[in-house]
Design an enzyme around this catalytic site. Structure first.
Site, short mmCIF file in Angstrom:
data_model
loop_
_atom_site.label_atom_id
_atom_site.label_comp_id
_atom_site.label_asym_id
_atom_site.label_seq_id
_atom_site.Cartn_x
_atom_site.Cartn_y
_atom_site.Cartn_z
N ASN A 1 26.07 -39.56 18.48
CA ASN A 1 26.51 -38.77 17.50
C ASN A 1 26.75 -39.63 16.25
OD1 ASN A 1 28.36 -36.99 15.63
ND2 ASN A 1 28.38 -35.81 17.53
N GLY B 1 24.83 -34.86 19.73
CA GLY B 1 24.65 -34.05 18.47
C GLY B 1 25.62 -32.57 18.64
N CYS C 1 18.56 -4.61 23.14
CA CYS C 1 19.06 -3.23 22.60
C CYS C 1 20.49 -3.46 22.64
CB CYS C 1 18.26 -2.30 23.39
SG CYS C 1 18.75 -0.82 22.76
N HIS D 1 23.82 -20.65 24.72
CA HIS D 1 24.09 -19.45 23.71
C HIS D 1 22.85 -18.82 23.28
CE1 HIS D 1 27.41 -22.55 21.88
NE2 HIS D 1 27.76 -21.72 22.81
N ARG E 1 17.37 -17.77 9.23
CA ARG E 1 17.42 -18.95 10.23
C ARG E 1 15.99 -18.87 11.01
NH1 ARG E 1 22.45 -18.35 13.67
NH2 ARG E 1 21.70 -20.49 14.61
N SER F 1 29.74 -31.46 17.88
CA SER F 1 30.95 -31.67 17.42
C SER F 1 32.16 -31.26 18.57
CB SER F 1 31.15 -30.95 16.33
OG SER F 1 31.09 -29.28 16.71
N1 APR Z 1 22.11 -37.39 15.40
C1 APR Z 1 23.20 -37.31 16.24
N2 APR Z 1 24.20 -36.35 15.90
C2 APR Z 1 24.27 -35.85 14.65
C3 APR Z 1 23.12 -35.90 13.71
C4 APR Z 1 22.22 -36.80 14.19
N3 APR Z 1 21.27 -36.97 13.22
N4 APR Z 1 23.54 -35.27 12.63
C5 APR Z 1 24.76 -34.64 12.80
N5 APR Z 1 25.12 -34.95 13.94
C6 APR Z 1 26.39 -34.68 14.75
C7 APR Z 1 27.50 -34.42 14.09
O1 APR Z 1 28.25 -35.36 13.59
C8 APR Z 1 28.18 -33.19 14.45
O2 APR Z 1 29.25 -34.12 15.44
O3 APR Z 1 26.25 -33.18 15.29
C9 APR Z 1 27.27 -32.43 15.30
C10 APR Z 1 26.65 -30.97 14.84
O4 APR Z 1 28.04 -30.46 15.04
P1 APR Z 1 28.12 -28.36 14.78
O5 APR Z 1 27.41 -28.58 13.55
O6 APR Z 1 29.54 -28.23 15.15
O7 APR Z 1 27.10 -28.16 16.09
P2 APR Z 1 27.54 -27.59 17.62
O8 APR Z 1 28.37 -28.77 18.04
O9 APR Z 1 26.24 -27.68 18.13
O10 APR Z 1 28.06 -26.49 17.37
C11 APR Z 1 28.47 -25.61 18.82
O11 APR Z 1 29.35 -23.74 17.46
O12 APR Z 1 29.07 -22.18 15.64
C12 APR Z 1 28.67 -22.42 17.15
O13 APR Z 1 27.07 -21.29 18.45
C13 APR Z 1 27.11 -22.46 17.44
O14 APR Z 1 26.08 -23.56 19.09
C14 APR Z 1 26.81 -23.65 17.92
C15 APR Z 1 28.43 -24.40 18.49
#
Ligand code: APR
Length: 243
Positions: free
Chosen positions: A211, A185, A126, A118, A69, A187
């Site tokens: 979103n 952005g 460490c 996060h 990553r 979920s």
């Molecule tokens: N613009 C806006 N929203 C977007 C775009 C975009 N171009 N592309 C994707 N999305 C939205 C998706 O619809 C989804 O709702 O971004 C969101 C991404 O969701 P996740 O992948 O679940 O990411 P996130 O919400 O940041 O996850 C929260 O979960 O796994 C843990 O620690 C990790 O910080 C992360 C946390």
């Protein structure tokens, strides 16, 4: 009034605007999200990689995933959404940026008032002593602690771990002050971040959601803007500038 103008109205009236961002804001910078169709969790089982148990069981695998990553993120640049938020901070319009992302792209974009709930993928700590440091290039293998020789780990919050106390204190203070939050952005599936917008709403603040799809937050949002953050944020910025 269309949703874009509605959100501009709310933002114009805000005295203390904050934002909560998730992986979706970095999608247009080619950082895969966690749960989207090409999300990075899809290829990997989150529980196999981002938990203390996983690290204790197989630190090599966990470091391989983080180094993959780090490699990927080192090639990514902030997109117009990150840049707009940095500009809003500079104008004194955006007071604080709370992010779940560990990719560091908000800082690269120029934001400084950032709360990384996060952690950050470039920070390491460490597993035994209080040593902490910052990587300048992706890790190779399991880095040893230069102080005590124990294994170093990514200084990020894993599932089952609590958020850094100091950061959480600052987040709650910002939520107390906020009269508007723009959620970009995420979920909204992971706590406690998913509750931050709810707390702002409960104290009478406004919630704007950006979103590409609806989420569990959508029903409580004053405005849900369906679309890409990299497109919508500059559009909002443009409308804000029109007096
Ligand atoms: N613009 C806006 N929203 C977007 C775009 C975009 N171009 N592309 C994707 N999305 C939205 C998706 O619809 C989804 O709702 O971004 C969101 C991404 O969701 P996740 O992948 O679940 O990411 P996130 O919400 O940041 O996850 C929260 O979960 O796994 C843990 O620690 C990790 O910080 C992360 C946390």
């Amino acid at each position: 009034m269309n949703r874009l103008s509605q959100s501009v109205e709310i933002l114009r009236k805000a005295n203390h605007l904050i934002t909560l961002t998730g992986a979706g804001i970095s999608k247009e910078s080619n950082v895969p999200t966690f749960r989207g169709k090409d999300g990075m969790w899809r290829q990997y089982n989150a529980m196999d990689l981002a938990t203390p148990q996983a690290f204790n069981k197989n630190p090599t695998l966990v470091w391989e995933w983080y180094s993959w990553r780090q490699n990927l993120i080192s090639k990514c640049q902030p997109n117009p959404a990150h840049l707009t938020l940095a500009k809003w901070e500079e104008q004194g319009f955006l007071k604080t940026l709370i992010t779940q992302n560990v990719d560091g792209l908000h800082r690269t974009a120029g934001s400084t008032k950032i709360l990384e709930v996060h952690g950050n993928i470039w920070m390491i700590k460490c597993t035994e002593c209080a040593y902490k440091s910052q990587l300048t290039s992706p890790a190779t293998g399991i880095p040893p602690c230069p102080e005590c020789g124990a294994q170093l780990r990514p200084d990020v919050v894993w599932f089952g771990e609590s958020l850094p106390q100091q950061v959480m204190g600052q987040v709650l203070k910002e939520i107390e002050l906020a009269d508007a939050i723009i959620v970009i952005g995420t979920s909204a599936l992971v706590q406690p971040s998913a509750s931050f917008p709810l707390l702002v709403k409960q104290k009478g603040g406004h919630v704007i959601e950006v979103n590409v799809e609806t989420t569990s937050l959508t029903p409580i949002a004053n405005v849900h803007l369906q679309g890409k953050a990299g497109v919508l944020l500059p559009q909002i910025d443009q409308l804000l500038r029109i007096k």
